[in-house]
Motif scaffolding. Sequence first.
Motif, PDB file in Angstrom:
ATOM      1  N   GLU A  23       0.812  -1.217   0.000  1.00  0.00           N
ATOM      2  CA  GLU A  23       0.000   0.000   0.000  1.00  0.00           C
ATOM      3  C   GLU A  23       0.850   1.274   0.000  1.00  0.00           C
ATOM      4  O   GLU A  23       0.301   2.378  -0.010  1.00  0.00           O
ATOM      5  CB  GLU A  23      -0.922   0.012   1.235  1.00  0.00           C
ATOM      6  N   GLY A  24       2.181   1.128   0.085  1.00  0.00           N
ATOM      7  CA  GLY A  24       3.060   2.293   0.058  1.00  0.00           C
ATOM      8  C   GLY A  24       3.062   3.072   1.357  1.00  0.00           C
ATOM      9  O   GLY A  24       3.247   4.294   1.346  1.00  0.00           O
ATOM     10  N   ILE A  25       2.870   2.401   2.467  1.00  0.00           N
ATOM     11  CA  ILE A  25       2.835   3.049   3.774  1.00  0.00           C
ATOM     12  C   ILE A  25       4.216   2.938   4.412  1.00  0.00           C
ATOM     13  O   ILE A  25       4.709   1.835   4.625  1.00  0.00           O
ATOM     14  CB  ILE A  25       1.786   2.370   4.691  1.00  0.00           C
ATOM     15  N   PRO A  26       4.859   4.060   4.752  1.00  0.00           N
ATOM     16  CA  PRO A  26       6.122   3.956   5.488  1.00  0.00           C
ATOM     17  C   PRO A  26       5.842   3.436   6.903  1.00  0.00           C
ATOM     18  O   PRO A  26       4.878   3.859   7.542  1.00  0.00           O
ATOM     19  CB  PRO A  26       6.657   5.389   5.511  1.00  0.00           C
ATOM     20  N   TYR A  27       6.675   2.541   7.393  1.00  0.00           N
ATOM     21  CA  TYR A  27       6.393   1.909   8.680  1.00  0.00           C
ATOM     22  C   TYR A  27       7.661   1.724   9.498  1.00  0.00           C
ATOM     23  O   TYR A  27       8.767   1.748   8.971  1.00  0.00           O
ATOM     24  CB  TYR A  27       5.710   0.558   8.478  1.00  0.00           C
ATOM     25  N   THR A  28       7.472   1.543  10.795  1.00  0.00           N
ATOM     26  CA  THR A  28       8.546   1.153  11.703  1.00  0.00           C
ATOM     27  C   THR A  28       8.055  -0.056  12.475  1.00  0.00           C
ATOM     28  O   THR A  28       6.896  -0.101  12.904  1.00  0.00           O
ATOM     29  CB  THR A  28       8.918   2.267  12.695  1.00  0.00           C
ATOM     30  N   VAL A  29       8.937  -1.028  12.646  1.00  0.00           N
ATOM     31  CA  VAL A  29       8.598  -2.235  13.390  1.00  0.00           C
ATOM     32  C   VAL A  29       9.144  -2.077  14.804  1.00  0.00           C
ATOM     33  O   VAL A  29      10.330  -1.809  14.999  1.00  0.00           O
ATOM     34  CB  VAL A  29       9.184  -3.491  12.725  1.00  0.00           C
ATOM     35  N   ILE A  30       8.280  -2.227  15.780  1.00  0.00           N
ATOM     36  CA  ILE A  30       8.679  -2.164  17.182  1.00  0.00           C
ATOM     37  C   ILE A  30       8.933  -3.593  17.638  1.00  0.00           C
ATOM     38  O   ILE A  30       8.008  -4.407  17.658  1.00  0.00           O
ATOM     39  CB  ILE A  30       7.588  -1.489  18.035  1.00  0.00           C
ATOM     40  N   PRO A  31      10.181  -3.921  17.989  1.00  0.00           N
ATOM     41  CA  PRO A  31      10.477  -5.308  18.371  1.00  0.00           C
ATOM     42  C   PRO A  31       9.796  -5.694  19.677  1.00  0.00           C
ATOM     43  O   PRO A  31       9.567  -4.862  20.551  1.00  0.00           O
ATOM     44  CB  PRO A  31      11.998  -5.334  18.510  1.00  0.00           C
ATOM     45  N   THR A  32       9.484  -6.974  19.776  1.00  0.00           N
ATOM     46  CA  THR A  32       8.843  -7.495  20.974  1.00  0.00           C
ATOM     47  C   THR A  32       9.876  -7.648  22.078  1.00  0.00           C
ATOM     48  O   THR A  32      10.973  -8.153  21.849  1.00  0.00           O
ATOM     49  CB  THR A  32       8.206  -8.860  20.671  1.00  0.00           C
ATOM     50  N   ALA A  33       9.528  -7.228  23.269  1.00  0.00           N
ATOM     51  CA  ALA A  33      10.440  -7.358  24.411  1.00  0.00           C
ATOM     52  C   ALA A  33      10.590  -8.832  24.776  1.00  0.00           C
ATOM     53  O   ALA A  33       9.625  -9.598  24.700  1.00  0.00           O
ATOM     54  CB  ALA A  33       9.895  -6.586  25.604  1.00  0.00           C
ATOM     55  N   PRO A  34      11.794  -9.248  25.163  1.00  0.00           N
ATOM     56  CA  PRO A  34      11.968 -10.658  25.531  1.00  0.00           C
ATOM     57  C   PRO A  34      11.207 -10.984  26.806  1.00  0.00           C
ATOM     58  O   PRO A  34      11.113 -10.166  27.723  1.00  0.00           O
ATOM     59  CB  PRO A  34      13.475 -10.790  25.741  1.00  0.00           C
ATOM     60  N   LYS A  35      10.665 -12.180  26.841  1.00  0.00           N
ATOM     61  CA  LYS A  35       9.893 -12.616  28.003  1.00  0.00           C
ATOM     62  C   LYS A  35      10.831 -13.305  28.984  1.00  0.00           C
ATOM     63  O   LYS A  35      11.579 -14.210  28.614  1.00  0.00           O
ATOM     64  CB  LYS A  35       8.793 -13.573  27.570  1.00  0.00           C
ATOM     65  N   THR A  36      10.810 -12.864  30.226  1.00  0.00           N
ATOM     66  CA  THR A  36      11.641 -13.477  31.252  1.00  0.00           C
ATOM     67  C   THR A  36      10.741 -14.090  32.316  1.00  0.00           C
ATOM     68  O   THR A  36       9.735 -13.504  32.713  1.00  0.00           O
ATOM     69  CB  THR A  36      12.574 -12.449  31.906  1.00  0.00           C
ATOM     70  N   LEU A  37      11.118 -15.252  32.771  1.00  0.00           N
ATOM     71  CA  LEU A  37      10.368 -15.935  33.812  1.00  0.00           C
ATOM     72  C   LEU A  37      11.171 -15.925  35.100  1.00  0.00           C
ATOM     73  O   LEU A  37      12.385 -16.157  35.091  1.00  0.00           O
ATOM     74  CB  LEU A  37      10.086 -17.384  33.402  1.00  0.00           C
ATOM     75  N   LYS A  38      10.496 -15.643  36.201  1.00  0.00           N
ATOM     76  CA  LYS A  38      11.133 -15.699  37.501  1.00  0.00           C
ATOM     77  C   LYS A  38      10.658 -16.989  38.159  1.00  0.00           C
ATOM     78  O   LYS A  38       9.558 -17.048  38.702  1.00  0.00           O
ATOM     79  CB  LYS A  38      10.751 -14.478  38.331  1.00  0.00           C
ATOM     80  N   ILE A  39      11.491 -18.008  38.106  1.00  0.00           N
ATOM     81  CA  ILE A  39      11.133 -19.313  38.645  1.00  0.00           C
ATOM     82  C   ILE A  39      11.479 -19.335  40.129  1.00  0.00           C
ATOM     83  O   ILE A  39      12.620 -19.077  40.511  1.00  0.00           O
ATOM     84  CB  ILE A  39      11.907 -20.429  37.915  1.00  0.00           C
ATOM     85  N   GLN A  40      10.500 -19.635  40.942  1.00  0.00           N
ATOM     86  CA  GLN A  40      10.746 -19.768  42.372  1.00  0.00           C
ATOM     87  C   GLN A  40       9.723 -20.728  42.953  1.00  0.00           C
ATOM     88  O   GLN A  40       8.661 -20.941  42.382  1.00  0.00           O
ATOM     89  CB  GLN A  40      10.690 -18.422  43.080  1.00  0.00           C
ATOM     90  N   ALA A  41      10.075 -21.272  44.070  1.00  0.00           N
ATOM     91  CA  ALA A  41       9.195 -22.213  44.749  1.00  0.00           C
ATOM     92  C   ALA A  41       8.230 -21.446  45.655  1.00  0.00           C
ATOM     93  O   ALA A  41       8.496 -20.310  46.058  1.00  0.00           O
ATOM     94  CB  ALA A  41      10.013 -23.203  45.577  1.00  0.00           C
ATOM     95  N   TYR A  42       7.139 -22.068  45.990  1.00  0.00           N
ATOM     96  CA  TYR A  42       6.150 -21.445  46.871  1.00  0.00           C
ATOM     97  C   TYR A  42       6.764 -21.170  48.231  1.00  0.00           C
ATOM     98  O   TYR A  42       6.444 -20.167  48.884  1.00  0.00           O
ATOM     99  CB  TYR A  42       4.933 -22.367  46.994  1.00  0.00           C
ATOM    100  N   ALA A  43       7.656 -22.031  48.685  1.00  0.00           N
ATOM    101  CA  ALA A  43       8.278 -21.866  50.005  1.00  0.00           C
ATOM    102  C   ALA A  43       9.150 -20.607  50.065  1.00  0.00           C
ATOM    103  O   ALA A  43       9.398 -20.074  51.156  1.00  0.00           O
ATOM    104  CB  ALA A  43       9.113 -23.091  50.340  1.00  0.00           C
ATOM    105  N   ASP A  44       9.606 -20.108  48.927  1.00  0.00           N
ATOM    106  CA  ASP A  44      10.431 -18.901  48.920  1.00  0.00           C
ATOM    107  C   ASP A  44       9.653 -17.679  49.382  1.00  0.00           C
ATOM    108  O   ASP A  44      10.251 -16.675  49.771  1.00  0.00           O
ATOM    109  CB  ASP A  44      10.992 -18.656  47.521  1.00  0.00           C
ATOM    110  N   ASN A  45       8.340 -17.711  49.366  1.00  0.00           N
ATOM    111  CA  ASN A  45       7.522 -16.582  49.825  1.00  0.00           C
ATOM    112  C   ASN A  45       7.617 -16.391  51.337  1.00  0.00           C
ATOM    113  O   ASN A  45       7.255 -15.335  51.854  1.00  0.00           O
ATOM    114  CB  ASN A  45       6.057 -16.797  49.456  1.00  0.00           C
ATOM    115  N   PHE A  46       8.089 -17.377  52.070  1.00  0.00           N
ATOM    116  CA  PHE A  46       8.105 -17.328  53.530  1.00  0.00           C
ATOM    117  C   PHE A  46       9.515 -17.218  54.093  1.00  0.00           C
ATOM    118  O   PHE A  46       9.731 -17.443  55.277  1.00  0.00           O
ATOM    119  CB  PHE A  46       7.414 -18.581  54.090  1.00  0.00           C
ATOM    120  N   ARG A  47      10.502 -16.888  53.294  1.00  0.00           N
ATOM    121  CA  ARG A  47      11.886 -16.755  53.789  1.00  0.00           C
ATOM    122  C   ARG A  47      12.210 -15.333  54.123  1.00  0.00           C
ATOM    123  O   ARG A  47      11.723 -14.395  53.681  1.00  0.00           O
ATOM    124  CB  ARG A  47      12.869 -17.269  52.733  1.00  0.00           C
TER     125      ARG A  47
END
Length: 92
Positions: free
Chosen positions: A68-92
């Motif tokens: 369509e002749g539209i000038p564009y910019t692509v915004i890259p997707t931010a990397p997904k990070t997971l914070k892995i922790q056990a339920y017991a870590d909530n009580f330390r």
Amino acid sequence: MSARIYQIQKNALQSGKALTRKWVLEYVAAEAKKPDPLTGWAGSGDTKQQIRLTFSSEEAARAYAEREGIPYTVIPTAPKTLKIQAYADNFR
């Protein structure tokens, strides 16, 4: 009139990943919104701000913009990070 192409991010209140694989093409605002003197609602004469097209892939969105002749910019997707922790870590 230029456009932005980006991938939809998951809402903070969402647990599922529905619609996060879709890519969006939306136009950049050509003029600032101003309040209407009668109602106070924000608005402008630029109607392309209302257009939001979704695509199944980034390549499809790029192909549409180039066709369509539209000038564009692509915004890259931010990397997904997971914070892995056990339920017991909530009580330390």
